[in-house]
Write an enzyme that holds these catalytic residues in place. Structure first.
Site, PDB file in Angstrom:
ATOM      1  N   HIS A 259       0.834  -1.213   0.000  1.00 54.42           N
ATOM      2  CA  HIS A 259       0.000   0.000   0.000  1.00 54.42           C
ATOM      3  C   HIS A 259       0.864   1.256   0.000  1.00 54.42           C
ATOM      4  O   HIS A 259       0.682   2.156  -0.826  1.00 54.42           O
ATOM      5  CB  HIS A 259      -0.908  -0.016   1.235  1.00 54.42           C
ATOM      6  CG  HIS A 259      -1.783   1.186   1.370  1.00 54.42           C
ATOM      7  ND1 HIS A 259      -3.104   1.194   0.992  1.00 54.42           N
ATOM      8  CD2 HIS A 259      -1.539   2.436   1.849  1.00 54.42           C
ATOM      9  CE1 HIS A 259      -3.628   2.390   1.218  1.00 54.42           C
ATOM     10  NE2 HIS A 259      -2.693   3.159   1.751  1.00 54.42           N
ATOM     11  N   GLU A 260       1.811   1.311   0.912  1.00 54.80           N
ATOM     12  CA  GLU A 260       2.665   2.497   0.991  1.00 54.80           C
ATOM     13  C   GLU A 260       3.592   2.593  -0.216  1.00 54.80           C
ATOM     14  O   GLU A 260       3.929   3.699  -0.664  1.00 54.80           O
ATOM     15  CB  GLU A 260       3.466   2.481   2.296  1.00 54.80           C
ATOM     16  CG  GLU A 260       2.613   2.467   3.565  1.00 54.80           C
ATOM     17  CD  GLU A 260       1.578   3.573   3.628  1.00 54.80           C
ATOM     18  OE1 GLU A 260       1.779   4.640   2.994  1.00 54.80           O
ATOM     19  OE2 GLU A 260       0.553   3.382   4.310  1.00 54.80           O
TER      20      GLU A 260
ATOM     21  N   HIS B 263       1.805   4.480  -2.905  1.00 58.58           N
ATOM     22  CA  HIS B 263       1.983   5.927  -2.726  1.00 58.58           C
ATOM     23  C   HIS B 263       3.363   6.358  -3.234  1.00 58.58           C
ATOM     24  O   HIS B 263       3.507   7.369  -3.926  1.00 58.58           O
ATOM     25  CB  HIS B 263       1.883   6.287  -1.245  1.00 58.58           C
ATOM     26  CG  HIS B 263       0.489   6.332  -0.704  1.00 58.58           C
ATOM     27  ND1 HIS B 263      -0.483   7.173  -1.203  1.00 58.58           N
ATOM     28  CD2 HIS B 263      -0.100   5.663   0.327  1.00 58.58           C
ATOM     29  CE1 HIS B 263      -1.597   7.013  -0.517  1.00 58.58           C
ATOM     30  NE2 HIS B 263      -1.395   6.095   0.414  1.00 58.58           N
TER      31      HIS B 263
ATOM     32  N   GLU C 266      -4.287   8.184  -3.036  1.00 58.64           N
ATOM     33  CA  GLU C 266      -4.823   6.947  -2.473  1.00 58.64           C
ATOM     34  C   GLU C 266      -5.205   5.960  -3.572  1.00 58.64           C
ATOM     35  O   GLU C 266      -5.137   4.741  -3.369  1.00 58.64           O
ATOM     36  CB  GLU C 266      -6.015   7.247  -1.576  1.00 58.64           C
ATOM     37  CG  GLU C 266      -6.452   6.096  -0.699  1.00 58.64           C
ATOM     38  CD  GLU C 266      -5.424   5.696   0.357  1.00 58.64           C
ATOM     39  OE1 GLU C 266      -5.531   4.592   0.902  1.00 58.64           O
ATOM     40  OE2 GLU C 266      -4.505   6.504   0.630  1.00 58.64           O
TER      41      GLU C 266
END
Length: 506
Positions: free
Chosen positions: A267-268, A271, A297
């Protein structure tokens, strides 16, 4: 000063301001990863001083004067040019900044730094009374900021616009209501399906060192550049761009919860891929920063869920995971893929599945609206939280740590932030659908590429359609150009329905 010279002055001033801001970003990263507990008081002072300096630079009257002169050139410029986009966004940022008194900006930054520290100390013991004074101060200051900035309809809009330019509560409420209407029946169908995952697969023993190694391999495979970034453990996962060539991600590991560390890292990394894909030559200007948190996001949710929870991804990575974890030897691919797509109502937002995740966001959005509308006070949040959790997910938190105190956002002053998570999910589905169509083969074509360990075509498409533009276009326009569609929940529901009907045999 002629318009072009004024523009050049604005650019130099903005780059210097962004460089100072990058030092502040580094301090925040250090506070969440490496800083000793006794250093918090000094860090609060550092944050306050740098925030004051940044606010003074952003509200410098010379910025306003230079903008007045630079705008004279706009009629001769291409409306989609770098010049036009930068002047537009500088003007927008300046107009907002000058409405916020320096004292208020500094007080808010200090309150957020102190609030986050207080939250970290109070959450493990569910000590609401120790944290409440900090939250009350943060809410008071953010309400004051909303009034200072101004709004057409309601205070919440003034805060939301900081994270998602152009959006309002009124523009989001019908989209979120439509999403809720379709999510709940799908959730009920999944929970009643005869085929259910073996939930013990992800709670076996996963040694932390092996988790770190697999996470590093996976984020590198999808495109994260370790020459321009790093990954570290923290209490609450996040990604931060310090500057060109320095983008950092964090995750938290649990020996008996494989998904917590692995999917947190992906997820990070999503980003970070966006941050690494923004041209460094534009650093300090609007064309050198992401356009909104919702678009940001969309990148993290796309890589975490649509890529890293896909069957193709695990056709490629399960054999590598088996090499590191004895507990996965002999586990069938379909069983593992079903396990990483387990759907069930849960207490913790960051651990929620794709189907229930947005219900967590709807809960927080409703509470934030009530806080800013004056219908709810911080002291009443625990009861309101539990009531909403029961209504939306049928659960009651056993304590405040897993209830109203679970997120870092409010302690850090981030009111108005939560809706961007659902916007990210909606945008991600639209982008994934468009990428499959343009790269060929639709979702199945993408899945075959993932199975071969080939993630470059998707990353390249995202770089071209999203990353490279920075803030050249406002969020909805950027997504319209990338996907050919207006914001809505339809693509997201098509994606969820097709995926989970296949997984659960509906």
């Amino acid at each position: 000063m002629p318009p072009r010279e004024s523009y050049d002055w604005l650019r130099a001033h903005a780059v210097e301001t962004a460089t100072i801001g990058s030092a502040l970003a580094l301090l925040h990263w250090d506070q969440s990863t490496k800083m000793p507990p006794a250093g918090h008081a000094h860090r609060t002072a550092q944050v306050g001083i740098l925030t004051k300096l940044l606010h003074e630079r952003r509200t410098d009257p010379r910025v306003g004067e230079a903008l007045d002169k630079a705008r004279a050139e706009l009629l001769r410029e291409d409306p989609e040019s770098e010049f036009t986009a930068n002047v537009r966004e500088w003007q927008r940022a300046y107009d907002r900044a000058v409405r916020i008194p320096t004292e208020l900006a500094v007080a808010t930054a200090r309150a957020a730094a102190e609030g986050e520290t207080a939250w970290k100390r109070a959450r493990p013991d569910s000590d609401w009374q120790a944290f409440l004074p900090h939250l009350e101060e943060i809410v008071r200051l953010r309400r004051e900021e909303a009034e200072a900035v101004g709004y057409a309809n309601e205070p919440y809009d003034a805060l939301l616009d900081e994270y998602e330019p152009g959006e309002t509560a009124a523009s989001l409420e019908p989209v979120l209501a439509g999403l809720r209407r379709e999510l709940v029946p799908l959730l009920e169908r999944i929970l009643g399906a005869p085929r259910q995952p073996d939930r013990t697969l992800l709670t076996r023993h996963y040694p932390l060192g092996c988790q770190r190694a697999l996470c590093r391999e996976a984020v590198a495979a999808i495109g994260f550049d370790f020459e321009a970034g790093r990954i570290d453990p923290t209490a609450h996962p996040f990604s931060t761009r310090i500057g060109p060539g320095d983008v950092r991600i964090t995750t938290r590991y649990n020996e008996h919860a494989f998904g917590e560390g692995f999917f947190g890292a992906i997820h990070e990394a999503g980003h970070a891929l966006y941050s690494q894909g923004i041209p460094g030559a534009h650093f300090g200007t609007p064309c050198g920063v992401s356009v909104s948190l919702g678009v940001h996001e969309s990148q993290s949710r796309l890589w975490e869920n649509m890529v890293a929870r896909s069957r193709g991804f695990w056709r490629h990575f399960l054999p590598r995971a088996e090499e590191r974890f004895d507990c996965l030897r002999g586990v069938e691919l379909d069983a593992f893929v079903l396990a990483v797509n387990d759907v069930r109502p849960s207490l913790i937002r960051v651990e929620a599945d794709e189907v229930t995740y947005n219900l967590h966001v709807l809960l927080r959005f409703g509470l934030e609206l009530a806080l800013l509308r004056g219908r709810l006070e911080p002291r009443d949040l625990p009861g309101a939280w539990d009531e909403s959790m029961r209504a939306l997910l049928g659960l009651t938190p056993p304590d405040l740590a897993d209830g109203v105190m679970q997120d870092v956002h409010w302690s850090a002053g981030l009111l108005g932030y939560f809706p961007t998570y659902t916007l990210g999910n909606l945008y991600a589905a639209q982008l994934f659908e468009a990428a499959g169509r343009e790269l060929g083969g639709g979702p199945q074509g993408l899945d075959e590429r993932f199975a071969a360990g080939d993630f470059a075509p998707l990353l390249g498409w995202l770089r071209e359609k999203v990353h490279v533009h920075g803030s050249r276009f406002v969020p909805r326009e950027l997504m319209r150009r990338a996907t050919g569609a207006e914001l809505g929940h339809e693509a997201f529901m098509r994606y969820l329905t097709a995926k989970y009907e296949a997984l659960y045999g509906l």
